[in-house]
Scaffold this active site. Structure first.
Site, PDB file in Angstrom:
ATOM      1  N   GLY A   1      38.527  48.693  27.230  1.00 31.67           N
ATOM      2  CA  GLY A   1      38.669  50.086  26.843  1.00 31.67           C
ATOM      3  C   GLY A   1      39.842  50.750  27.530  1.00 31.67           C
TER       4      GLY A   1
ATOM      5  N   ASP B   1      33.669  40.915  37.348  1.00 26.13           N
ATOM      6  CA  ASP B   1      35.113  41.024  37.086  1.00 26.13           C
ATOM      7  C   ASP B   1      35.837  41.611  38.302  1.00 26.13           C
ATOM      8  OD1 ASP B   1      37.424  40.691  35.631  1.00 26.13           O
ATOM      9  OD2 ASP B   1      37.234  42.565  34.519  1.00 26.13           O
TER      10      ASP B   1
ATOM     11  N   VAL C   1      41.065  54.069  30.166  1.00 25.65           N
ATOM     12  CA  VAL C   1      40.612  54.991  31.208  1.00 25.65           C
ATOM     13  C   VAL C   1      41.411  56.285  31.076  1.00 25.65           C
ATOM     14  CG1 VAL C   1      40.338  55.390  33.673  1.00 25.65           C
ATOM     15  CG2 VAL C   1      40.042  53.093  32.745  1.00 25.65           C
TER      16      VAL C   1
END
Length: 660
Positions: free
Chosen positions: A26, A136, A28
């Site tokens: 996505g 991650d 930010v």
């Protein structure tokens, strides 16, 4: 494709500011809240938002992510579901990321690298005790509270716990991978799974990069070549202290069972940092062209890759760009989300790209199917929009005939105890299953714990409760001093340092809806906290929940050379308790149960000289002797989770001065 625009609204209480980052999952953005606070929002890409099961999981994960409150973790403030847009709203951390630091500095001083990495491991240890895995870890996801000028304790903020956990469920359902090739643990490539040991491995890669200026398996070849080296090759040795290399090798072990836990690794790195405080940073080195292969590399898991990809990999292990092997993403240090179809579903030949003059999304067949699916889902549950304005938030509810669940997490207590509660109601049984998770930080905690299990409604009788995991009996006010309704005493609990234990209860109670279950669980938490923090309650019962501090007391004047009498005074909500000391040094007899409960016994207390050599501390750290004359001296102490304690000042005189 841009997922938002500056000035556009996000939910009812936010407005987009500037885009500050973008990745595979996505974008930010900064967002301005209705109270003018600047926060950050990670907006998930549409491919992660067009699946009804993901949206449902997103909503269910909300309470878990909002409860992940730790000073080393970027705090998630809210989650928004708005049409096809899903967003996680969190604190905005303005100091940049470790990726910026690596890019500008190249390599760090070993002490700085170890200090930063230890704080990353602190955050992971906290999350792991609550059942959350990051999956991650990399420099991009480690933010700093202030611009880098060298490591400052407390500056680290680990971000993106929620993203990997929410999206990762969907990846597991469809078979595939989520992660970053240069930081992937070998078991993710070889077995398609990753848990807390995988986070420790990725943190080991991060530490290697901070020291060497590159990741251990960076080099020629595709992104898959880089990832596969985690399975097939040993990390190249770098010219660091032997003790530091041994720790790195442990973090980067191919076998998850051989890696330390996050808490163990953090403690080890801090000890190393003290020893290597004067070491200079390494000169950045080039990635090697060849790697030393392990004797028996693991087999890559079926399901994570297609049969054709596996056949190519088996016939020609990845070595360079000419080898026909899978490609994972744009680059080895970019997060990839790779989902493949289930084996029992006929695969789609290719992805069809919509032409520029295609119909608007809302008129396409896909949109109509999604709309129909949404209608069917709404028959069985109310999901609604998750928005941030309390005045406009629809109340979550479910009928008494539907299963319900709720979660809460208390703020960590001074002793290092954190209590998480989960309640699951199954209509067929007419009972609530209550799960209590007790987690400890730096010291083991033990003894008796109080838990209030209230009636479902105010004024309702206390419900019948059957317990598993610990001996339980009704709280006896005449013994404990706590006069609390519906209180239970749980005995013989042993919570390891950096670990957790669970106790479950079957409660005879029937909530009318989700709101009732939420209120009931929250009420039990609040009643337990109110009882254990009541300043009017005397006595030493439930010390793990009630102790608020420790005072270090010494005589006002000490004669040299002689042992220093040190008294550790417990501090409760009502003040210091001089009549029931925790510990007295030099010690005699067996430590009290109260002392063992909050510090794990004598292993949990250490004294140190606070006046530049005037005091001598024996090898056990428990006995202090006054050696030198000085008008002003102090002694420092650590007691379990209570660190950096210090006594008031006292003087050391000679025997002649004392007699004169």
């Amino acid at each position: 494709m841009q997922l938002a625009q500056t000035g556009q609204a996000l939910g009812a209480s936010y407005r987009f500011g500037e885009r500050v980052g973008s990745g595979a999952v996505g974008e930010v953005w900064t967002v301005t809240a209705s109270d003018d606070r600047i926060l950050a929002a990670k907006v998930l890409r549409p491919e992660h938002a067009d699946d009804a099961s993901l949206v449902e999981r997103f909503v269910r994960e909300r309470s878990v992510l909002l409860g992940l409150q730790d000073s080393s973790i970027v705090t998630v403030r809210d989650m928004v579901v708005e049409g096809a847009r899903l967003a996680i709203v969190m604190d905005y951390v303005a100091g940049g990321s470790l990726r910026d630091v690596v890019r500008e500095a190249g390599t760090l001083r070993p002490a700085d690298a170890l200090g930063v990495t230890a704080e990353v491991l602190d955050a992971l240890a906290f999350a792991h005790t609550r059942g959350v895995t990051h999956r991650d870890i990399k420099p991009d996801n480690v933010l700093l509270a202030r611009p880098w000028t060298g490591w400052t304790p407390g500056d680290v903020r680990v971000s993106d716990f929620g993203i990997s956990d929410v999206v990762g469920e969907r990846v597991r359902q469809t078979t595939g991978l989520i992660g970053t090739p240069q930081y992937m643990p070998p078991e993710l490539i070889s077995q398609g799974r990753s848990g807390p040991p995988g986070d420790v491995y990725s943190t080991g890669v991060l530490l290697y990069e901070l020291l060497a200026g590159r990741t251990p398996f960076a080099g020629p070849g595709t992104d898959f070549s880089v990832a596969y080296r985690h399975v097939s090759a040993h990390p190249p040795r770098i010219p660091v202290d032997d003790g530091l290399w041994d720790v790195l090798a442990g973090l980067l072990s191919k076998d998850p069972a051989e890696r330390p836990t996050a808490a163990e690794a953090a403690a080890t790195l801090r000890r190393l940092a003290l020893r290597l405080a004067a070491s200079a940073p390494l000169a950045p080195g080039e990635a090697p062209a060849d790697f030393d292969d392990v004797d028996r590399p693991a087999t890559v898991v079926r399901g994570a890759f297609t049969d054709a990809e596996l056949a190519a990999l088996a016939s020609s292990p990845p070595a360079d760009d000419s080898t026909e092997v899978p490609r994972l993403g744009e680059a080895g240090n970019a997060t990839i989300v790779r989902s493949l179809p289930r084996r029992d579903v006929r695969p789609v030949a290719g992805t069809r790209l919509e032409p520029a003059d295609a119909l608007p999304f809302w008129r396409t067949r896909k949109a109509l199917l999604l709309a129909g699916t949404a209608v069917l889902l709404l028959v069985g549950m109310v999901v609604g929009f998750v928005v941030l304005s309390p005045a406009e938030r629809p109340a979550a509810s479910a009928g008494a005939g539907a299963p319900l669940s709720a979660q809460t997490q208390d703020t960590a207590l001074p002793t290092g105890l954190t209590i998480s509660r989960a309640a699951a109601y199954e209509p067929s049984s007419g009972r609530i299953r209550l799960t209590l998770t007790y987690a400890a930080q730096k010291a083991p905690l033990s003894g008796e714990f109080l838990e209030v299990v209230p009636g479902m409604a105010e004024g309702e009788a206390c419900p019948a409760v059957s317990w598993e995991g610990a001996p339980a009996k009704r709280n006896q006010a005449s013994i404990t001093g706590l006069d609390v309704v519906c209180g239970w005493t749980l005995s013989d609990l042993q919570v390891p340092a950096g670990g957790s234990v669970q106790v479950t209860a079957s409660v005879s109670a029937q909530p009318a809806d989700q709101q009732a279950l939420d209120a009931w669980l929250r009420g039990g938490s609040e009643a337990t906290s109110a009882a254990t923090q009541d300043p009017a309650v005397p006595g030493t019962a439930y010390p793990v929940q009630r102790l608020t501090g420790v005072e270090v007391r010494t005589p006002a004047r000490v004669v040299t050379p002689s042992p220093l009498k040190i008294t550790l005074i417990p501090v409760w909500a009502g003040g210091p308790d001089e009549l029931n000391p925790l510990y007295v040094s030099p010690a005699s007899g067996k430590p009290s149960q109260m002392f063992t409960a909050v510090a794990g016994g004598e292993d949990g207390v250490r004294f140190s000289d606070g006046c530049g050599g005037a005091l001598a501390v024996d090898s056990s750290g428990l006995t202090v002797t006054a050696l030198q004359i000085t008008p002003e001296c102090t002694v420092r102490a650590t007691v379990g989770n209570f660190t950096e304690l210090q006594s008031p000042g006292f003087g050391i005189t000679s025997r002649e001065d004392a007699n004169g």
